[in-house]
Design a protein around this motif. Structure first.
Motif, PDB file in Angstrom:
ATOM      1  N   LEU A 123       0.848  -1.186   0.000  1.00  0.00           N
ATOM      2  CA  LEU A 123       0.000   0.000   0.000  1.00  0.00           C
ATOM      3  C   LEU A 123       0.884   1.235   0.000  1.00  0.00           C
ATOM      4  O   LEU A 123       1.960   1.232   0.604  1.00  0.00           O
ATOM      5  N   SER A 124       0.413   2.307  -0.629  1.00  0.00           N
ATOM      6  CA  SER A 124       1.272   3.494  -0.716  1.00  0.00           C
ATOM      7  C   SER A 124       0.511   4.807  -0.816  1.00  0.00           C
ATOM      8  O   SER A 124       1.068   5.803  -1.266  1.00  0.00           O
ATOM      9  N   SER A 125      -0.727   4.863  -0.377  1.00  0.00           N
ATOM     10  CA  SER A 125      -1.505   6.097  -0.523  1.00  0.00           C
ATOM     11  C   SER A 125      -1.180   7.150   0.528  1.00  0.00           C
ATOM     12  O   SER A 125      -1.477   8.321   0.352  1.00  0.00           O
ATOM     13  N   GLY A 126      -0.599   6.730   1.655  1.00  0.00           N
ATOM     14  CA  GLY A 126      -0.352   7.662   2.757  1.00  0.00           C
ATOM     15  C   GLY A 126      -1.484   7.697   3.754  1.00  0.00           C
ATOM     16  O   GLY A 126      -1.372   8.284   4.826  1.00  0.00           O
ATOM     17  N   ASN A 127      -2.590   7.063   3.416  1.00  0.00           N
ATOM     18  CA  ASN A 127      -3.754   6.965   4.313  1.00  0.00           C
ATOM     19  C   ASN A 127      -4.445   5.634   4.022  1.00  0.00           C
ATOM     20  O   ASN A 127      -5.562   5.597   3.520  1.00  0.00           O
ATOM     21  N   ASP A 128      -3.754   4.551   4.347  1.00  0.00           N
ATOM     22  CA  ASP A 128      -4.232   3.213   4.000  1.00  0.00           C
ATOM     23  C   ASP A 128      -5.024   2.594   5.144  1.00  0.00           C
ATOM     24  O   ASP A 128      -4.642   2.709   6.300  1.00  0.00           O
ATOM     25  N   VAL A 129      -6.109   1.919   4.790  1.00  0.00           N
ATOM     26  CA  VAL A 129      -6.961   1.263   5.768  1.00  0.00           C
ATOM     27  C   VAL A 129      -6.965  -0.231   5.486  1.00  0.00           C
ATOM     28  O   VAL A 129      -7.189  -0.654   4.349  1.00  0.00           O
ATOM     29  N   VAL A 130      -6.705  -1.022   6.527  1.00  0.00           N
ATOM     30  CA  VAL A 130      -6.702  -2.471   6.409  1.00  0.00           C
ATOM     31  C   VAL A 130      -7.735  -3.026   7.377  1.00  0.00           C
ATOM     32  O   VAL A 130      -7.673  -2.767   8.586  1.00  0.00           O
ATOM     33  N   LYS A 131      -8.695  -3.763   6.853  1.00  0.00           N
ATOM     34  CA  LYS A 131      -9.725  -4.372   7.699  1.00  0.00           C
ATOM     35  C   LYS A 131      -9.214  -5.708   8.237  1.00  0.00           C
ATOM     36  O   LYS A 131      -8.659  -6.509   7.500  1.00  0.00           O
TER      37      LYS A 131
END
Length: 187
Positions: free
Chosen positions: A86-94
């Protein structure tokens, strides 16, 4: 009187369901976020990560998030075969099932300097607070991630860093309110 008893049972069942289904959002590293200066072992040591919760990785363009598939890869910082990147800077992992998840920064040298976190996920109804070093997991949530397990989000991120206080407060407010309404209506 039978209708009243049924209503009371229904209210208590609903309260239990509300309490166990409220998910928390954990900002990895707390207010500092996903940064090299954070001691992630200390940060995660008093957290309880439950199925349904979300991990939020907030960071600058200098970093990224790599999910690793095993403890061996985590300990050796082997980023060669990631489960997800992931590389968006605001990553969400459930967190979709129990087990241990391993995350590291993908920037060369950052994992080796401690920018990694191990998350032990327990069932939603568990009250235990797992320690980051424990190996009491029932399996790893590895394999390729789907949109329901991880991804990027632009949410506000204003939730608590541990999520537990918010989870308890909302759950108890809903529980007491529902109980009062149910009892007033029943009588």
């Amino acid at each position: 009187m039978t209708l009243q008893a049924a209503l009371v049972i229904l209210v208590f069942s609903g309260l239990f369901a509300v309490k166990t289904t409220l998910a928390a959002q954990h900002v990895i590293g707390g207010s500092e976020g996903w940064e090299q200066s954070v001691d992630f072992d200390s940060w995660s040591s008093d957290k309880s990560f439950k199925v349904g919760d979300q991990l939020v990785f907030k960071y600058s363009g200098l970093h990224s998030v790599v999910e690793l598939g095993s403890e061996t890869a985590y300990k050796s910082c082997d980023l060669g075969t990631p489960v997800n990147s992931l590389s968006s800077g605001n990553d969400v992992v459930k967190l979709s099932k129990t087990g241990t998840r391993y995350f590291a920064c993908g920037t060369p040298g950052h994992c080796q300097s401690g920018m990694k976190v191990k998350v032990n996920v327990v069932s939603a109804d568990s009250t235990a607070v797992p320690s980051p070093g424990s190996d009491s997991s029932s399996g790893s949530d590895s394999g390729s991630s789907t949109g329901s397990d991880s991804g990027s989000s632009t949410g506000s991120g204003s939730g608590s860093s541990s999520g537990q206080g918010l989870r308890a407060s909302v759950g108890y407010i809903l529980a007491v309110g529902s109980l009062v309404i149910g009892l007033v209506w029943a009588f």
